[in-house]
Design an enzyme around this catalytic site. Structure first.
Site, PDB file in Angstrom:
ATOM      1  N   LYS A 146       0.848  -1.197   0.000  1.00  0.00           N
ATOM      2  CA  LYS A 146       0.000   0.000   0.000  1.00  0.00           C
ATOM      3  C   LYS A 146       0.885   1.250   0.000  1.00  0.00           C
ATOM      4  O   LYS A 146       1.479   1.614   1.000  1.00  0.00           O
ATOM      5  CB  LYS A 146      -0.928   0.062   1.221  1.00  0.00           C
ATOM      6  N   GLU A 169       9.717   1.321  10.723  1.00  0.00           N
ATOM      7  CA  GLU A 169      10.774   2.347  10.557  1.00  0.00           C
ATOM      8  C   GLU A 169      10.054   3.683  10.670  1.00  0.00           C
ATOM      9  O   GLU A 169       9.230   4.036   9.829  1.00  0.00           O
ATOM     10  CB  GLU A 169      11.484   2.164   9.213  1.00  0.00           C
ATOM     11  N   CYS A 225      13.337  10.895   7.098  1.00  0.00           N
ATOM     12  CA  CYS A 225      13.162  10.506   8.504  1.00  0.00           C
ATOM     13  C   CYS A 225      14.463  10.669   9.292  1.00  0.00           C
ATOM     14  O   CYS A 225      14.432  10.904  10.490  1.00  0.00           O
ATOM     15  CB  CYS A 225      12.585   9.102   8.624  1.00  0.00           C
ATOM     16  N   GLU A 253       9.420  16.005  15.736  1.00  0.00           N
ATOM     17  CA  GLU A 253       9.805  15.878  14.337  1.00  0.00           C
ATOM     18  C   GLU A 253       8.972  16.833  13.487  1.00  0.00           C
ATOM     19  O   GLU A 253       7.741  16.778  13.509  1.00  0.00           O
ATOM     20  CB  GLU A 253       9.583  14.439  13.855  1.00  0.00           C
TER      21      GLU A 253
END
Ligand code: ADP
Length: 502
Positions: free
Chosen positions: A200, A275, A309, A406
């Site tokens: 997906k 992750e 990331c 973040e």
């Protein structure tokens, strides 16, 4: 710039794919519309205009895709396929991706906003290399023979060994920042191990996965081995993670969604690797040349518009050179040109979506309101497209949100430090632990620092360097498990112990 005005910049293959296809779901080798008939629009972040419509899968489509993967794994030709044949198919796929690299890079650029040139040089190049690297593992899956004693059967003799077996049906859920590359990080070990997959892609960037689906069919993978469902997280992603016939979930995305997926996985005892987010420190020691350190740090945060990331979003510079380095980075940020992905002169493109633009601008406002000094940038770029200026914030207290959370955009927070122990403590004062970089040629200081940093990857005098052979993943809330490298293959294999009484 809309698709008609940039059409002349697109290769024939990319233009045909974007304008002459109905973008459907790949289920059991066939391209099919969503059962509900629903579609959603995918946008060009540089123009905010619709590129094309894509099938919107829901739980019913996900169920069909999982069942196709299940059948292919349990009873289809894939269930008896030889490792060498898996390797051959994967190498064939890698060759096809290489042949179509330009089109894939252009489509990634239009869908995500990144530079087509960089997509070709980084995303697609790594995709090809990684597929080839993982293809090699298909023929090198090994168990062990074990000398056993069996204390409660002292007279008996056994032959004992372990087998590594494919875990089964893999749900691969991927984000929008490196759409094709991260999809391949899941597909590569899954296919090498002998698993089947339901992939997906992210709803913001579904197109290169669909293009890859065409190449997977062309390579000759049997129907059902790779299925692709496009749709959003709640309607397509969530049913996939809860499906009882899925054996393993491999997810890359936000820590928030990773936790939801972790909880859902345990209900079915589905194996999972995650992750997740990061807030990676960049640590500059005082033996550095300030201009070189500034250039490295700027690249660490501004590459891919900060939508990485492991982006180096926290900069720590030893006090005596702090002002110097920060002012150099400010100059770099202020001089960067913004433009769409086909503008060869542009150094940064738009963010992926309005949602990300709002999020990043909101964080810049929070930083300002919590006392940060804006050294460079600090605003949305005027005009169409989700552009935000590369931004450098200084004088921020370590507890503040722009240091701790973040942002996932081109926003750097810079802080001075005194000693190595102090900077190690600050580097680790984060819920995340994905990456970190150290900038110094002082061998002993660098080696003293590396073991202190709680992060899945430590770079020295570089940042965000990746290679198919090197595992990538996080400590702490940056995830569980690793992508890439030999380590990633293990997550797609079960271990079976065999005792034969002789
Ligand atoms: P981001 O915040 O960077 O968009 P997300 O973690 O929301 O990252 O999304 C990463 C991927 O996870 C996307 O493919 C998205 O559709 C999917 N996703 C989002 N929410 C869920 C959920 N509840 N269950 C499964 N997948 C989800």
């Amino acid at each position: 710039m809309d698709l008609s005005t940039i059409r002349h910049l697109l290769s024939e293959r990319a233009a045909n794919f974007l304008t002459q296809r109905e973008h459907r779901l790949l289920i059991d080798g066939q391209w099919v519309p969503a059962a509900s008939g629903a579609t959603f629009a995918t946008l060009n972040p540089a123009t905010e205009e619709v590129i094309t419509q894509v099938a919107a899968a829901n739980a019913e489509d996900v169920d069909r895709a999982v069942r196709a993967a299940r059948k292919a794994f349990d009873t289809g030709p894939w269930s008896t396929i030889r490792p060498a044949e898996r390797q051959r198919l994967m190498l064939k796929l890698a060759d096809l991706v290489e042949d179509h690299a330009q089109a894939l890079a252009e489509i990634e650029s239009v869908d995500n906003g990144k530079s087509a040139g960089i997509a070709r040089a980084v995303d697609i190049a790594l995709t090809i290399d990684f597929l080839r690297y993982m293809a090699g593992w298909a023929t090198k899956i090994e168990g062990s023979t074990n000398a056993v004693s069996v204390p409660f059967a002292p007279q008996a003799e056994f032959i004992s060994y372990t087998r590594r077996e494919a875990v089964g049906v893999v749900a691969a859920i991927v984000p929008w920042n490196f759409p094709l590359l991260v999809a391949t990080w899941k597909l590569g070990p899954a296919l090498a191990a002998g698993c089947t997959v339901v992939l997906k892609p992210a709803e913001q960037t579904p197109l290169t996965a669909l293009y890859l689906g065409e190449l997977i069919n062309e390579a000759g993978f049997p129907p059902g081995v790779v299925n692709i469902v496009t749709g959003d997280g709640l309607d397509a992603g969530a049913p996939l993670t809860r499906h009882p016939l899925v054996d393993k979930i491999s997810f890359t995305g936000s820590t928030e969604v990773g936790k939801i997926i972790g909880h859902a996985s345990v209900d079915n005892m589905t194996r999972f690797t995650l992750e997740l987010g990061g807030k990676s420190p960049v640590i500059v020691l005082d033996d550095c040349n300030p201009a070189e350190a500034a250039a490295g740090a700027a690249n660490a945060i501004f590459f891919n518009h900060g939508q990485v990331c492991c982006a180096g979003s926290r900069l720590y510079v030893q006090k005596k050179m702090f002002d110097n380095v920060v002012s150099e980075i400010g100059k770099i940020a202020s001089s960067m040109t913004l433009g769409h992905g086909f503008d060869a002169g542009a150094q940064m493109g738009p963010l992926v979506s309005q949602e990300q633009l709002d999020r990043v601008c909101n964080y810049i406002d929070i930083g300002r309101s919590q006392g940060a000094k804006v050294v460079a940038g600090g605003a949305r770029h005027a005009g169409k497209g989700y552009y935000v200026q590369p931004t450098v914030l200084a004088d921020v207290d370590h507890s503040k949100r722009v240091v701790q959370e973040e942002i996932f955009g081109p926003v750097l927070t810079a802080m001075p430090y005194d000693s190595l122990d102090e900077v190690a403590a600050w580097a680790n004062d984060s819920p995340y632990g994905l990456g970190a970089s150290i900038w110094s040629n002082n061998l002993s200081k660098v080696h003293r620092l590396i073991p202190k940093i709680k992060a899945g990857t430590v770079w020295v005098n570089c940042h965000s360097v990746l290679d198919p052979a090197m595992p990538f993943g996080g400590y702490k809330q940056s995830g569980i498990g690793r992508d890439m490298g030999r380590a990633s293959l293990d997550a797609y294999l079960e271990t079976k112990s065999v005792f034969i009484a002789v």
